[in-house]
Design a protein around this motif. Sequence first.
Motif, short mmCIF file in Angstrom:
data_model
loop_
_atom_site.label_atom_id
_atom_site.label_comp_id
_atom_site.label_asym_id
_atom_site.label_seq_id
_atom_site.Cartn_x
_atom_site.Cartn_y
_atom_site.Cartn_z
N PHE A 192 34.80 35.49 49.90
CA PHE A 192 34.13 34.62 48.93
C PHE A 192 34.92 34.66 47.63
CE2 PHE A 192 30.66 35.59 51.80
CZ PHE A 192 29.99 34.38 51.88
N LEU A 193 34.75 33.59 46.88
CA LEU A 193 35.31 33.60 45.53
C LEU A 193 34.17 34.00 44.59
CD1 LEU A 193 37.37 31.80 47.12
CD2 LEU A 193 37.92 30.82 44.93
N THR A 194 34.46 34.89 43.68
CA THR A 194 33.41 35.38 42.78
C THR A 194 33.14 34.36 41.68
OG1 THR A 194 35.02 36.48 41.39
CG2 THR A 194 34.10 37.77 43.18
N LEU A 216 38.94 26.88 49.69
CA LEU A 216 39.00 26.48 51.10
C LEU A 216 38.99 27.68 52.04
CD1 LEU A 216 41.44 23.43 51.05
CD2 LEU A 216 38.97 23.44 51.31
N CYS A 217 39.52 28.82 51.58
CA CYS A 217 39.48 30.02 52.42
C CYS A 217 38.04 30.43 52.68
CB CYS A 217 40.28 31.16 51.78
SG CYS A 217 39.90 31.43 50.05
N GLU A 218 37.24 30.34 51.64
CA GLU A 218 35.82 30.68 51.75
C GLU A 218 35.13 29.73 52.72
OE1 GLU A 218 33.68 31.22 47.96
OE2 GLU A 218 32.20 29.83 48.75
N GLU A 219 35.47 28.46 52.64
CA GLU A 219 34.87 27.46 53.52
C GLU A 219 35.26 27.69 54.98
OE1 GLU A 219 32.84 24.71 52.58
OE2 GLU A 219 32.73 25.95 50.79
N ALA A 220 36.51 28.12 55.20
CA ALA A 220 37.02 28.23 56.56
C ALA A 220 36.54 29.48 57.28
CB ALA A 220 38.55 28.23 56.52
#
Length: 183
Positions: free
Chosen positions: A136-138, A125-129
């Motif tokens: 990004f998540l790797t 969700l951090c990446e989305e926000a």
Amino acid sequence: MKSLTNRSKLVVNKQMTFMERIYLPVIAKGMLVTLKHFFRKSVTIRYPEVKRLFAAAYRGLHVLKKDENGAERCTACGLCALSCPAEAITMTAAERQPGEEHLYKEEKYASMYEINMLRCIFCGLCEEACPKEAIFLTNEELAPSVYDRKDLIFGKDKLVEKEHNPDGKVRGGGPLTERLYHG
Ligand code: SF4
Ligand code: SF4
């Protein structure tokens, strides 16, 4: 005695037969099951020498991205922290000073940025926000094994990518929702 249901079962103390008492037939039966597995394709791998390919939707450790000039993209807006259901993200904002343009993309940046990997549930969700495409998540990095819980609080030293790498260490196909709902 009258029973309330029909589920009661009379237990009979049956004597074991000779074959049951010597246990050999059941041992042989068990060995046969083991033997059958010798000739089947193994379901396990020799990790870490051999690694499985992760699915495209796999979410591994985070990376804080830099822009094409090598400046950190994060502006410490806090949206990732707000959207994090595990409250795993903390940061401190600072103002960019003259001469630091090559370090930070915008006037505000995160002087401290931490993710507590013990809390993180890798939901993405951090990446989305993030409005700046900074986090990004790797798709490849697993959380490491450590002896001290403190080592799983990742600061900027572990999160910020070393140099601008437009494709590297980021899951393929763009943001999660895009990949899940648009293939
Ligand atoms: S992946 Fe999810 S739980 Fe982990 S830091 Fe991001 S929003 Fe929080
Ligand atoms: S990573 Fe993105 S959402 Fe989080 S503080 Fe930085 S710019 Fe904002």
